[in-house]
Design a protein around this motif. Structure first.
Motif, PDB file in Angstrom:
ATOM      1  N   TYR A  55      21.112 -59.559 -42.254  1.00 49.29           N
ATOM      2  CA  TYR A  55      21.610 -58.523 -41.344  1.00 49.29           C
ATOM      3  C   TYR A  55      20.691 -58.454 -40.127  1.00 49.29           C
ATOM      4  O   TYR A  55      19.468 -58.415 -40.259  1.00 49.29           O
ATOM      5  CB  TYR A  55      21.637 -57.159 -42.035  1.00 49.29           C
ATOM      6  CG  TYR A  55      22.709 -57.047 -43.087  1.00 49.29           C
ATOM      7  CD1 TYR A  55      23.999 -56.680 -42.732  1.00 49.29           C
ATOM      8  CD2 TYR A  55      22.439 -57.289 -44.422  1.00 49.29           C
ATOM      9  CE1 TYR A  55      24.993 -56.570 -43.693  1.00 49.29           C
ATOM     10  CE2 TYR A  55      23.414 -57.184 -45.383  1.00 49.29           C
ATOM     11  CZ  TYR A  55      24.691 -56.821 -45.013  1.00 49.29           C
ATOM     12  OH  TYR A  55      25.668 -56.719 -45.964  1.00 49.29           O
ATOM     13  N   PHE A  56      21.308 -58.449 -38.950  1.00 48.02           N
ATOM     14  CA  PHE A  56      20.577 -58.341 -37.688  1.00 48.02           C
ATOM     15  C   PHE A  56      20.874 -56.989 -37.059  1.00 48.02           C
ATOM     16  O   PHE A  56      22.011 -56.515 -37.113  1.00 48.02           O
ATOM     17  CB  PHE A  56      21.022 -59.435 -36.707  1.00 48.02           C
ATOM     18  CG  PHE A  56      20.778 -60.823 -37.176  1.00 48.02           C
ATOM     19  CD1 PHE A  56      19.538 -61.396 -37.026  1.00 48.02           C
ATOM     20  CD2 PHE A  56      21.791 -61.562 -37.761  1.00 48.02           C
ATOM     21  CE1 PHE A  56      19.307 -62.686 -37.449  1.00 48.02           C
ATOM     22  CE2 PHE A  56      21.572 -62.850 -38.182  1.00 48.02           C
ATOM     23  CZ  PHE A  56      20.326 -63.413 -38.030  1.00 48.02           C
ATOM     24  N   ARG A  57      19.864 -56.372 -36.468  1.00 43.36           N
ATOM     25  CA  ARG A  57      20.053 -55.170 -35.644  1.00 43.36           C
ATOM     26  C   ARG A  57      19.583 -55.524 -34.246  1.00 43.36           C
ATOM     27  O   ARG A  57      18.386 -55.556 -33.955  1.00 43.36           O
ATOM     28  CB  ARG A  57      19.250 -53.996 -36.190  1.00 43.36           C
ATOM     29  CG  ARG A  57      19.885 -53.404 -37.431  1.00 43.36           C
ATOM     30  CD  ARG A  57      19.126 -52.215 -37.901  1.00 43.36           C
ATOM     31  NE  ARG A  57      19.465 -51.056 -37.076  1.00 43.36           N
ATOM     32  CZ  ARG A  57      18.882 -49.884 -37.187  1.00 43.36           C
ATOM     33  NH1 ARG A  57      17.925 -49.709 -38.074  1.00 43.36           N
ATOM     34  NH2 ARG A  57      19.246 -48.881 -36.432  1.00 43.36           N
ATOM     35  N   ILE A  58      20.536 -55.781 -33.370  1.00 45.99           N
ATOM     36  CA  ILE A  58      20.232 -56.203 -32.004  1.00 45.99           C
ATOM     37  C   ILE A  58      20.269 -54.971 -31.109  1.00 45.99           C
ATOM     38  O   ILE A  58      21.284 -54.277 -31.046  1.00 45.99           O
ATOM     39  CB  ILE A  58      21.253 -57.251 -31.535  1.00 45.99           C
ATOM     40  CG1 ILE A  58      21.219 -58.439 -32.498  1.00 45.99           C
ATOM     41  CG2 ILE A  58      20.955 -57.696 -30.116  1.00 45.99           C
ATOM     42  CD1 ILE A  58      22.335 -59.412 -32.317  1.00 45.99           C
ATOM     43  N   PRO A  59      19.171 -54.648 -30.414  1.00 48.57           N
ATOM     44  CA  PRO A  59      19.154 -53.447 -29.576  1.00 48.57           C
ATOM     45  C   PRO A  59      20.080 -53.584 -28.373  1.00 48.57           C
ATOM     46  O   PRO A  59      20.136 -54.621 -27.729  1.00 48.57           O
ATOM     47  CB  PRO A  59      17.696 -53.327 -29.144  1.00 48.57           C
ATOM     48  CG  PRO A  59      17.054 -54.611 -29.457  1.00 48.57           C
ATOM     49  CD  PRO A  59      17.887 -55.334 -30.436  1.00 48.57           C
ATOM     50  N   LYS A  60      20.816 -52.531 -28.121  1.00 53.14           N
ATOM     51  CA  LYS A  60      21.694 -52.426 -26.953  1.00 53.14           C
ATOM     52  C   LYS A  60      21.233 -51.230 -26.127  1.00 53.14           C
ATOM     53  O   LYS A  60      20.197 -50.633 -26.400  1.00 53.14           O
ATOM     54  CB  LYS A  60      23.153 -52.254 -27.394  1.00 53.14           C
ATOM     55  CG  LYS A  60      23.705 -53.450 -28.124  1.00 53.14           C
ATOM     56  CD  LYS A  60      23.860 -54.625 -27.189  1.00 53.14           C
ATOM     57  CE  LYS A  60      24.407 -55.822 -27.947  1.00 53.14           C
ATOM     58  NZ  LYS A  60      24.513 -56.993 -27.130  1.00 53.14           N
ATOM     59  N   ILE A  61      21.988 -50.870 -25.118  1.00 51.26           N
ATOM     60  CA  ILE A  61      21.580 -49.799 -24.208  1.00 51.26           C
ATOM     61  C   ILE A  61      21.415 -48.476 -24.953  1.00 51.26           C
ATOM     62  O   ILE A  61      20.387 -47.821 -24.858  1.00 51.26           O
ATOM     63  CB  ILE A  61      22.596 -49.664 -23.065  1.00 51.26           C
ATOM     64  CG1 ILE A  61      22.602 -50.938 -22.230  1.00 51.26           C
ATOM     65  CG2 ILE A  61      22.280 -48.454 -22.201  1.00 51.26           C
ATOM     66  CD1 ILE A  61      23.687 -50.996 -21.188  1.00 51.26           C
ATOM     67  N   LEU A  62      22.416 -48.080 -25.703  1.00 49.28           N
ATOM     68  CA  LEU A  62      22.335 -46.829 -26.461  1.00 49.28           C
ATOM     69  C   LEU A  62      22.546 -47.127 -27.936  1.00 49.28           C
ATOM     70  O   LEU A  62      23.640 -46.992 -28.471  1.00 49.28           O
ATOM     71  CB  LEU A  62      23.400 -45.833 -25.980  1.00 49.28           C
ATOM     72  CG  LEU A  62      23.269 -45.368 -24.537  1.00 49.28           C
ATOM     73  CD1 LEU A  62      24.475 -44.541 -24.141  1.00 49.28           C
ATOM     74  CD2 LEU A  62      21.997 -44.569 -24.365  1.00 49.28           C
ATOM     75  N   GLY A  63      21.497 -47.563 -28.616  1.00 50.53           N
ATOM     76  CA  GLY A  63      21.597 -47.814 -30.047  1.00 50.53           C
ATOM     77  C   GLY A  63      21.457 -49.278 -30.401  1.00 50.53           C
ATOM     78  O   GLY A  63      20.794 -50.044 -29.701  1.00 50.53           O
ATOM     79  N   TYR A  64      22.090 -49.657 -31.496  1.00 48.56           N
ATOM     80  CA  TYR A  64      21.981 -51.009 -32.016  1.00 48.56           C
ATOM     81  C   TYR A  64      23.359 -51.586 -32.292  1.00 48.56           C
ATOM     82  O   TYR A  64      24.308 -50.859 -32.549  1.00 48.56           O
ATOM     83  CB  TYR A  64      21.203 -51.015 -33.346  1.00 48.56           C
ATOM     84  CG  TYR A  64      19.752 -50.669 -33.202  1.00 48.56           C
ATOM     85  CD1 TYR A  64      18.832 -51.619 -32.813  1.00 48.56           C
ATOM     86  CD2 TYR A  64      19.293 -49.389 -33.463  1.00 48.56           C
ATOM     87  CE1 TYR A  64      17.500 -51.314 -32.690  1.00 48.56           C
ATOM     88  CE2 TYR A  64      17.962 -49.058 -33.343  1.00 48.56           C
ATOM     89  CZ  TYR A  64      17.060 -50.036 -32.964  1.00 48.56           C
ATOM     90  OH  TYR A  64      15.745 -49.726 -32.837  1.00 48.56           O
ATOM     91  N   GLU A  65      23.423 -52.905 -32.260  1.00 46.38           N
ATOM     92  CA  GLU A  65      24.614 -53.615 -32.709  1.00 46.38           C
ATOM     93  C   GLU A  65      24.236 -54.356 -33.981  1.00 46.38           C
ATOM     94  O   GLU A  65      23.265 -55.102 -33.993  1.00 46.38           O
ATOM     95  CB  GLU A  65      25.080 -54.615 -31.653  1.00 46.38           C
ATOM     96  CG  GLU A  65      26.244 -55.460 -32.084  1.00 46.38           C
ATOM     97  CD  GLU A  65      26.567 -56.529 -31.073  1.00 46.38           C
ATOM     98  OE1 GLU A  65      27.354 -57.419 -31.427  1.00 46.38           O
ATOM     99  OE2 GLU A  65      26.041 -56.495 -29.965  1.00 46.38           O
TER     100      GLU A  65
END
Length: 87
Positions: A55-65
């Motif tokens: 599982y990957f948690r890729i940071p985005k502008i508001l939160g994670y994908e």
């Protein structure tokens, strides 16, 4: 004395390949993952059928994908490959 007509022409500043332009991949039997994604690994889970899910948690502008990848290797083999690539 007048200035040059085209002062910025020439190859004095050539473009060099940066680290982002190189393809650095971690190869598994059924998938290849870019090395820069290894920083975003959130969990590694063992499945009952002998596969592993990353599982990957890729940071985005508001939160994670959140994304996941299913690897057709055992849990121990997957961790061995991931640990050898981190160094």
């Amino acid at each position: 004395m007048r200035p040059c007509k085209y002062p910025y022409l020439g190859t004095t500043k050539t473009k060099q390949k940066t680290k982002e332009e190189k393809l650095e991949l971690v190869a598994f039997p059924n998938i290849a993952i870019r090395k820069d994604l290894l920083r975003h690994i959130y969990t590694v889970v063992k499945n009952h059928d002998g596969t592993t899910i990353i599982y990957f948690r890729i940071p985005k502008i508001l939160g994670y994908e959140e994304q996941r990848a299913k690897i057709n290797l055992s849990y121990q083999e997957t961790l061995r490959i991931l640990n050898s690539e981190v160094e």
